[in-house]
Design a protein around this motif. Structure first.
Motif, mmCIF file in Angstrom:
data_model
loop_
_atom_site.group_PDB
_atom_site.id
_atom_site.type_symbol
_atom_site.label_atom_id
_atom_site.label_comp_id
_atom_site.label_asym_id
_atom_site.label_seq_id
_atom_site.Cartn_x
_atom_site.Cartn_y
_atom_site.Cartn_z
ATOM 1 N N PHE A 94 25.697 35.048 -7.474
ATOM 2 C CA PHE A 94 25.614 35.204 -6.018
ATOM 3 C C PHE A 94 25.620 36.674 -5.615
ATOM 4 O O PHE A 94 24.916 37.112 -4.704
ATOM 5 N N GLY A 95 26.400 37.420 -6.338
ATOM 6 C CA GLY A 95 26.455 38.847 -6.048
ATOM 7 C C GLY A 95 25.107 39.526 -6.313
ATOM 8 O O GLY A 95 24.659 40.396 -5.547
ATOM 9 N N VAL A 96 24.483 39.111 -7.404
ATOM 10 C CA VAL A 96 23.170 39.712 -7.709
ATOM 11 C C VAL A 96 22.142 39.339 -6.627
ATOM 12 O O VAL A 96 21.318 40.152 -6.187
ATOM 13 N N LEU A 129 18.757 40.793 -2.102
ATOM 14 C CA LEU A 129 18.381 40.572 -0.700
ATOM 15 C C LEU A 129 18.560 41.835 0.131
ATOM 16 O O LEU A 129 17.726 42.175 0.990
ATOM 17 N N LEU A 130 19.655 42.523 -0.164
ATOM 18 C CA LEU A 130 19.885 43.772 0.574
ATOM 19 C C LEU A 130 18.801 44.806 0.290
ATOM 20 O O LEU A 130 18.302 45.480 1.194
ATOM 21 N N VAL A 131 18.420 44.905 -0.973
ATOM 22 C CA VAL A 131 17.350 45.849 -1.323
ATOM 23 C C VAL A 131 16.045 45.441 -0.652
ATOM 24 O O VAL A 131 15.287 46.281 -0.137
ATOM 25 N N LEU A 132 15.785 44.124 -0.623
ATOM 26 C CA LEU A 132 14.554 43.647 0.006
ATOM 27 C C LEU A 132 14.524 43.967 1.511
ATOM 28 O O LEU A 132 13.504 44.371 2.060
ATOM 29 N N VAL A 133 15.701 43.803 2.133
ATOM 30 C CA VAL A 133 15.773 44.115 3.570
ATOM 31 C C VAL A 133 15.514 45.610 3.802
ATOM 32 O O VAL A 133 14.791 45.996 4.737
ATOM 33 N N LEU A 178 11.859 46.259 3.470
ATOM 34 C CA LEU A 178 11.106 45.772 4.629
ATOM 35 C C LEU A 178 11.311 46.684 5.852
ATOM 36 O O LEU A 178 10.361 46.957 6.605
ATOM 37 N N VAL A 179 12.556 47.121 6.001
ATOM 38 C CA VAL A 179 12.813 48.039 7.121
ATOM 39 C C VAL A 179 12.020 49.334 6.937
ATOM 40 O O VAL A 179 11.424 49.876 7.878
ATOM 41 N N PHE A 180 12.019 49.830 5.709
ATOM 42 C CA PHE A 180 11.253 51.063 5.440
ATOM 43 C C PHE A 180 9.762 50.840 5.683
ATOM 44 O O PHE A 180 9.059 51.708 6.219
#
Length: 316
Positions: A4-6, A11-15, A18-20
């Motif tokens: 779950f942590g991975v 997901l955080l990296v993907l966000v 996407l923001v970038f």
């Protein structure tokens, strides 16, 4: 728990990615077109812009600054069949990025070809002398035609300038000879005009001099006539006085005139330039008698000009 942590980390990296991807910065003097699934949606202006990642993509990147295009040289046949080589420079600015990006392919090449074609059309309808002397008019005509033709492309053509118009070498030499002949013609005309002006001035001066000389002769003749008139009057008065004296019985007047003429004749002979020594039968007693006659006549006339009785010659 470890898996779950991975997942959260991914997901955080993907966000973050996407923001970038959803933030786009457009520099000043540029404009980007935005496409969604390959279709134009809007134009991104200079500054910070936000888009939907993955579904929105940057289409064309255009500059809104004024762009300078060098138009290559080409050979043009003028109306009088003269071949000239001409090149030009064009200035344009994108005012509608969407039209500039999607209404024409390869905007720069399209504008260059449009300028080349219209240069041939405009200059081909004019004689060589007009092409060489009416360059500003050609520039204005090209600008009006090309600016109207490029309006659907979203650009504004601000200026078109012909850089160089080069006739053939033999024609350049002919033009140089013609120019030399024209200058020599003007020089000859100016020289002839100078000679004519000088002749006129000289004739006017001679005319004025002749008039002044004639006026001088007329004045001198008038004065001579006046002098002769005065002399005649004096001679008449003297003759009158002598006549009165003779009428009164005196011979002094006759002796006076004879003595006066005698003395004048001697003076003329003595002043002659061709003789230094003159021998004359001079009668001194006659001269003295004439002088005595003059004195007697002077006494007889008196200071007031009135005639007085004259004693006979030899009676004192």
């Amino acid at each position: 728990m470890e898996g779950f942590g991975v997942f959260v980390l991914v997901l955080l990296v993907l966000v973050l990615v996407l923001v970038f991807m959803g933030v786009k910065t457009v520099p000043q003097g540029h404009a980007f077109t935005l496409e969604r699934f390959g279709r134009y949606t809007r134009t991104l202006n200079p500054g910070l812009n936000f888009i939907f990642p993955v579904i929105d993509q940057i289409g064309a990147k255009l500059t809104t600054q004024e762009v300078v295009l060098d138009v290559p040289s080409q050979k043009i046949i003028t109306l009088d069949n003269a071949i000239v080589t001409c090149d030009a420079v064009a200035f344009y600015q994108v005012i509608n990025p969407a039209q500039a990006a999607y209404e024409v392919q390869n905007l720069t090449a399209a504008i260059i070809n449009l300028v080349l074609t219209n240069i041939r059309s405009v200059m081909g309808s004019m004689a060589l002398d007009d092409v060489l002397s009416r360059r500003s008019e050609i520039n204005d005509k090209l600008l009006a035609i090309i600016d109207q033709a490029t309006q659907p492309w979203g650009v504004k053509v601000t200026r078109i300038e012909l850089k160089d118009i080069a006739p053939p070498e033999d024609m350049v030499q002919s033009m140089a000879r013609q120019m030399k002949a024209e200058r020599e013609k003007r020089a000859t005309i100016l020289e002839a005009e100078g000679v004519r002006e000088a002749s006129i001035k000289r004739a006017e001066g001679e005319k004025a001099a002749a008039i002044l000389e004639a006026e001088g002769r007329r004045e001198a003749a008038f004065r001579d006539a006046e002098a002769r008139e005065r002399a005649a009057e004096a001679e008449a008065r003297a003759t009158n006085a002598v006549s009165e004296a003779i009428g009164a019985g005196g011979t002094g007047a006759i002796n006076y005139f004879l003595g006066l003429k005698y003395i004048e004749a001697l003076a003329g002979i003595g002043m002659a330039p061709n003789s230094k020594v003159t021998f004359l039968p001079l009668d001194a007693s006659g001269v003295m008698g004439a002088i005595s006659g003059i004195a007697e006549l002077t006494k007889h006339v008196g200071g007031d000009g009135a005639a007085k009785p004259v004693k006979p010659w030899g009676q004192g």
